[in-house]
Design a protein around this motif. Structure first.
Motif, PDB file in Angstrom:
ATOM      1  N   GLU A 212      -3.228 -89.161  41.072  1.00  7.52           N
ATOM      2  CA  GLU A 212      -4.566 -88.586  41.004  1.00  7.52           C
ATOM      3  C   GLU A 212      -5.083 -88.406  42.422  1.00  7.52           C
ATOM      4  OE1 GLU A 212      -8.811 -89.514  38.761  1.00  7.52           O
ATOM      5  OE2 GLU A 212      -7.478 -91.181  39.270  1.00  7.52           O
ATOM      6  N   LYS A 213      -5.743 -87.287  42.665  1.00  5.23           N
ATOM      7  CA  LYS A 213      -6.343 -87.040  43.978  1.00  5.23           C
ATOM      8  C   LYS A 213      -7.830 -87.376  43.915  1.00  5.23           C
ATOM      9  CE  LYS A 213      -3.138 -83.322  45.213  1.00  5.23           C
ATOM     10  NZ  LYS A 213      -3.003 -81.891  45.562  1.00  5.23           N
ATOM     11  N   LYS A 214      -8.268 -88.141  44.906  1.00  5.60           N
ATOM     12  CA  LYS A 214      -9.684 -88.472  45.039  1.00  5.60           C
ATOM     13  C   LYS A 214     -10.080 -88.292  46.495  1.00  5.60           C
ATOM     14  CE  LYS A 214     -10.340 -91.779  41.247  1.00  5.60           C
ATOM     15  NZ  LYS A 214     -10.756 -93.179  40.917  1.00  5.60           N
ATOM     16  N   GLU A 215     -10.962 -87.318  46.728  1.00  4.70           N
ATOM     17  CA  GLU A 215     -11.427 -87.014  48.073  1.00  4.70           C
ATOM     18  C   GLU A 215     -10.231 -86.760  48.987  1.00  4.70           C
ATOM     19  OE1 GLU A 215     -14.005 -90.297  49.007  1.00  4.70           O
ATOM     20  OE2 GLU A 215     -15.583 -89.560  47.675  1.00  4.70           O
ATOM     21  N   ASN A 216     -10.022 -87.598  49.997  1.00  5.56           N
ATOM     22  CA  ASN A 216      -8.935 -87.345  50.954  1.00  5.56           C
ATOM     23  C   ASN A 216      -7.693 -88.173  50.672  1.00  5.56           C
ATOM     24  OD1 ASN A 216     -10.093 -89.807  51.635  1.00  5.56           O
ATOM     25  ND2 ASN A 216      -9.632 -89.581  53.816  1.00  5.56           N
ATOM     26  N   ALA A 217      -7.617 -88.780  49.493  1.00  3.09           N
ATOM     27  CA  ALA A 217      -6.510 -89.693  49.188  1.00  3.09           C
ATOM     28  C   ALA A 217      -5.813 -89.308  47.896  1.00  3.09           C
ATOM     29  CB  ALA A 217      -7.016 -91.127  49.088  1.00  3.09           C
ATOM     30  N   VAL A 218      -4.529 -89.646  47.859  1.00  6.33           N
ATOM     31  CA  VAL A 218      -3.759 -89.563  46.618  1.00  6.33           C
ATOM     32  C   VAL A 218      -3.522 -90.982  46.136  1.00  6.33           C
ATOM     33  CG1 VAL A 218      -1.527 -88.995  45.594  1.00  6.33           C
ATOM     34  CG2 VAL A 218      -2.601 -87.404  47.163  1.00  6.33           C
ATOM     35  N   HIS A 219      -3.816 -91.227  44.878  1.00  6.63           N
ATOM     36  CA  HIS A 219      -3.479 -92.495  44.248  1.00  6.63           C
ATOM     37  C   HIS A 219      -2.197 -92.266  43.449  1.00  6.63           C
ATOM     38  CE1 HIS A 219      -7.227 -94.741  45.121  1.00  6.63           C
ATOM     39  NE2 HIS A 219      -7.704 -93.501  45.248  1.00  6.63           N
ATOM     40  N   LEU A 220      -1.113 -92.814  43.962  1.00  6.35           N
ATOM     41  CA  LEU A 220       0.191 -92.646  43.322  1.00  6.35           C
ATOM     42  C   LEU A 220       0.435 -93.849  42.418  1.00  6.35           C
ATOM     43  CD1 LEU A 220       2.753 -90.966  43.008  1.00  6.35           C
ATOM     44  CD2 LEU A 220       3.675 -92.124  45.036  1.00  6.35           C
ATOM     45  N   PHE A 221       0.394 -93.616  41.115  1.00  2.00           N
ATOM     46  CA  PHE A 221       0.495 -94.694  40.147  1.00  2.00           C
ATOM     47  C   PHE A 221       1.937 -95.039  39.797  1.00  2.00           C
ATOM     48  CE2 PHE A 221      -3.554 -92.444  39.041  1.00  2.00           C
ATOM     49  CZ  PHE A 221      -4.411 -93.411  39.516  1.00  2.00           C
ATOM     50  N   ASP A 222       2.802 -94.035  39.795  1.00  2.00           N
ATOM     51  CA  ASP A 222       4.191 -94.297  39.407  1.00  2.00           C
ATOM     52  C   ASP A 222       5.048 -93.088  39.752  1.00  2.00           C
ATOM     53  OD1 ASP A 222       6.382 -95.614  38.372  1.00  2.00           O
ATOM     54  OD2 ASP A 222       5.536 -95.909  36.376  1.00  2.00           O
ATOM     55  N   ILE A 223       6.342 -93.350  39.898  1.00  2.12           N
ATOM     56  CA  ILE A 223       7.373 -92.311  39.983  1.00  2.12           C
ATOM     57  C   ILE A 223       8.424 -92.698  38.954  1.00  2.12           C
ATOM     58  CG2 ILE A 223       9.054 -91.118  41.422  1.00  2.12           C
ATOM     59  CD1 ILE A 223       7.492 -92.193  43.872  1.00  2.12           C
ATOM     60  N   ILE A 234       9.079 -86.480  47.801  1.00  4.76           N
ATOM     61  CA  ILE A 234       8.008 -86.181  46.846  1.00  4.76           C
ATOM     62  C   ILE A 234       6.654 -85.926  47.499  1.00  4.76           C
ATOM     63  CG2 ILE A 234       9.155 -87.455  44.994  1.00  4.76           C
ATOM     64  CD1 ILE A 234       6.091 -89.049  46.294  1.00  4.76           C
ATOM     65  N   LYS A 235       6.518 -86.173  48.802  1.00  4.87           N
ATOM     66  CA  LYS A 235       5.178 -86.127  49.391  1.00  4.87           C
ATOM     67  C   LYS A 235       4.552 -84.735  49.316  1.00  4.87           C
ATOM     68  CE  LYS A 235       6.454 -85.399  54.262  1.00  4.87           C
ATOM     69  NZ  LYS A 235       6.359 -85.973  55.635  1.00  4.87           N
ATOM     70  N   ASN A 236       5.367 -83.667  49.435  1.00  4.81           N
ATOM     71  CA  ASN A 236       4.800 -82.320  49.386  1.00  4.81           C
ATOM     72  C   ASN A 236       4.284 -81.944  47.996  1.00  4.81           C
ATOM     73  OD1 ASN A 236       5.659 -82.277  51.997  1.00  4.81           O
ATOM     74  ND2 ASN A 236       6.716 -80.311  51.867  1.00  4.81           N
ATOM     75  N   TYR A 237       4.773 -82.637  46.977  1.00  7.60           N
ATOM     76  CA  TYR A 237       4.329 -82.336  45.612  1.00  7.60           C
ATOM     77  C   TYR A 237       2.956 -82.934  45.316  1.00  7.60           C
ATOM     78  CZ  TYR A 237       9.208 -80.999  44.874  1.00  7.60           C
ATOM     79  OH  TYR A 237      10.439 -80.412  44.976  1.00  7.60           O
ATOM     80  N   ILE A 238       2.588 -83.977  46.027  1.00  3.82           N
ATOM     81  CA  ILE A 238       1.339 -84.674  45.704  1.00  3.82           C
ATOM     82  C   ILE A 238       0.261 -84.476  46.763  1.00  3.82           C
ATOM     83  CG2 ILE A 238       2.562 -86.432  44.369  1.00  3.82           C
ATOM     84  CD1 ILE A 238       2.238 -88.351  46.729  1.00  3.82           C
ATOM     85  N   SER A 239       0.602 -83.831  47.868  1.00  4.68           N
ATOM     86  CA  SER A 239      -0.334 -83.732  48.985  1.00  4.68           C
ATOM     87  C   SER A 239      -1.125 -82.434  48.927  1.00  4.68           C
ATOM     88  CB  SER A 239       0.425 -83.839  50.299  1.00  4.68           C
ATOM     89  OG  SER A 239       1.322 -82.747  50.415  1.00  4.68           O
ATOM     90  N   GLY A 240      -1.926 -82.225  49.939  1.00  4.32           N
ATOM     91  CA  GLY A 240      -2.717 -81.020  50.042  1.00  4.32           C
ATOM     92  C   GLY A 240      -3.447 -80.998  51.377  1.00  4.32           C
ATOM     93  N   PRO A 241      -4.159 -79.921  51.684  1.00  4.45           N
ATOM     94  CA  PRO A 241      -4.784 -79.757  53.004  1.00  4.45           C
ATOM     95  C   PRO A 241      -5.764 -80.866  53.371  1.00  4.45           C
ATOM     96  CG  PRO A 241      -4.758 -77.680  51.812  1.00  4.45           C
ATOM     97  CD  PRO A 241      -4.316 -78.727  50.844  1.00  4.45           C
ATOM     98  N   GLN A 242      -6.481 -81.413  52.414  1.00  2.00           N
ATOM     99  CA  GLN A 242      -7.491 -82.422  52.711  1.00  2.00           C
ATOM    100  C   GLN A 242      -6.972 -83.852  52.571  1.00  2.00           C
ATOM    101  OE1 GLN A 242     -10.329 -81.192  53.901  1.00  2.00           O
ATOM    102  NE2 GLN A 242      -9.480 -79.144  53.513  1.00  2.00           N
ATOM    103  N   ILE A 243      -5.727 -84.004  52.186  1.00  2.00           N
ATOM    104  CA  ILE A 243      -5.177 -85.337  51.921  1.00  2.00           C
ATOM    105  C   ILE A 243      -4.632 -85.939  53.215  1.00  2.00           C
ATOM    106  CG2 ILE A 243      -3.451 -86.645  50.640  1.00  2.00           C
ATOM    107  CD1 ILE A 243      -5.681 -85.476  48.902  1.00  2.00           C
ATOM    108  N   ASN A 244      -5.070 -87.167  53.535  1.00  2.00           N
ATOM    109  CA  ASN A 244      -4.528 -87.820  54.728  1.00  2.00           C
ATOM    110  C   ASN A 244      -3.980 -89.224  54.468  1.00  2.00           C
ATOM    111  OD1 ASN A 244      -6.830 -89.542  54.680  1.00  2.00           O
ATOM    112  ND2 ASN A 244      -7.976 -88.091  55.952  1.00  2.00           N
ATOM    113  N   LYS A 245      -4.029 -89.674  53.218  1.00  2.00           N
ATOM    114  CA  LYS A 245      -3.428 -90.976  52.926  1.00  2.00           C
ATOM    115  C   LYS A 245      -3.015 -91.054  51.473  1.00  2.00           C
ATOM    116  CE  LYS A 245      -7.773 -93.429  51.960  1.00  2.00           C
ATOM    117  NZ  LYS A 245      -8.607 -94.607  52.318  1.00  2.00           N
ATOM    118  N   VAL A 246      -2.081 -91.961  51.230  1.00  2.00           N
ATOM    119  CA  VAL A 246      -1.585 -92.231  49.881  1.00  2.00           C
ATOM    120  C   VAL A 246      -1.746 -93.719  49.617  1.00  2.00           C
ATOM    121  CG1 VAL A 246       0.409 -92.181  48.333  1.00  2.00           C
ATOM    122  CG2 VAL A 246       0.093 -90.360  50.014  1.00  2.00           C
ATOM    123  N   GLU A 247      -2.311 -94.046  48.477  1.00  2.00           N
ATOM    124  CA  GLU A 247      -2.358 -95.444  48.038  1.00  2.00           C
ATOM    125  C   GLU A 247      -1.374 -95.627  46.900  1.00  2.00           C
ATOM    126  OE1 GLU A 247      -5.291 -98.961  46.309  1.00  2.00           O
ATOM    127  OE2 GLU A 247      -6.169 -97.161  47.216  1.00  2.00           O
TER     128      GLU A 247
END
Length: 291
Positions: A212-223, A234-247
């Protein structure tokens, strides 16, 4: 009032199971019946309950195969703890938890559960102790987005349900530090509840990404994958222009990603009862294996 009847493993009794589901809906505002009808309620999810012409109290156990520092650990995760408002304060939950501990002490390495902070002292009476988890955060540079190459799964469709079943059944753990095997029944529960709108299929890798994307972060729950996966894949599949971190909502040590650890953001407590529990590294219990 006559003493309530103790019952267990009652999913094959339609009357008792549906009444269990009624109490779950009233207590937690979640639904177990679709999960049952989908064939996911297996012998690794066992209900202990008291019956007084209806389910009045319940504590369920999940048989868990954990991986801690590459070693297998047999565990019991307790969840779905609830009592009908008219029967609270009578010690019913305490009696159920004591039954579970009595029945499984000889065959399990540890018991654990998640609870709200105000309930921690209650579970301490049974010998549970709080264990500190960590949050894992990775910085991510703006990269080319491949969002168009994944598709959101629609679990009202049979094909998508079968796709998820296939990958869940064959999945490999994401962590050697703290991982989980054979938790298909819990992961499948999330396809009906809570995270069901966050499952995406990536055909190029034949994996499911739960995020799930929230503001500037991706919350990665599972793969969910039948083969090992690295974060770079997998990072290009979950990222975007405003995303700068993954939890990461699991321990990501098998992903080959540089992370910093922080105290967990939520207030829920992980409580463990074991003769010994030694984990030398920061860890996070996978959210999709949490009952």
């Amino acid at each position: 009032m006559q003493s309530p009847e103790f019952i267990k493993n009652y999913q094959s009794n339609d009357n008792q199971r549906l009444d269990f589901n009624r109490l779950v809906v009233e207590t937690f505002d979640i639904d177990f019946e679709n999960w049952f009808q989908g064939g996911h309620w297996n012998d690794r999810y066992i209900c202990y309950a008291y019956w007084d012409n209806k389910i009045i109290s319940n504590a369920s156990l999940n048989l868990m195969d954990l991986i801690i520092h590459d070693s297998p650990v047999n565990a019991v995760q307790i969840g779905t703890v609830m009592t009908h408002p008219d029967y609270r304060g009578k010690g019913l939950v305490s009696a159920l938890i004591n039954r579970i501990i009595h029945d499984y002490t000889a065959v399990t390495d540890l018991f654990y559960l998640f609870c709200e902070p105000e309930l921690a002292s209650f579970y301490q009476r049974f010998g549970f102790k709080e264990i500190q988890q960590s949050s894992f955060i990775a910085d991510i540079n703006t990269v080319e987005s491949h969002n168009s190459q994944i598709r959101k799964l629609d679990f009202s469709k049979t094909d998508d349900r079968e796709l998820a079943k296939r990958l869940i059944r064959k999945r490999t753990p994401l962590s050697s530090t703290f991982g989980v095997r054979n938790a298909e029944h819990i992961i499948s529960w999330y396809t009906y509840n809570m995270l069901n709108n966050n499952f995406y299929y990536c055909p190029a890798e034949d994996i499911i990404l739960v995020f799930e994307k929230k503001e500037n972060a991706v919350h990665l729950f599972d793969i969910i994958s039948a083969h090992s996966i690295k974060f770079e894949q997998i990072k290009n599949y979950i990222s975007g222009p405003q995303i700068n971190k993954v939890e990461f909502h699991f321990t990501p040590d098998r992903l080959d990603v540089q992370c910093k650890t922080e105290p967990p953001q939520n207030s829920d407590k992980l409580m463990i009862k074991a003769e010994s529990f030694n984990i030398a590294s920061p860890f996070k219990h996978p959210i999709t294996a949490r009952a």
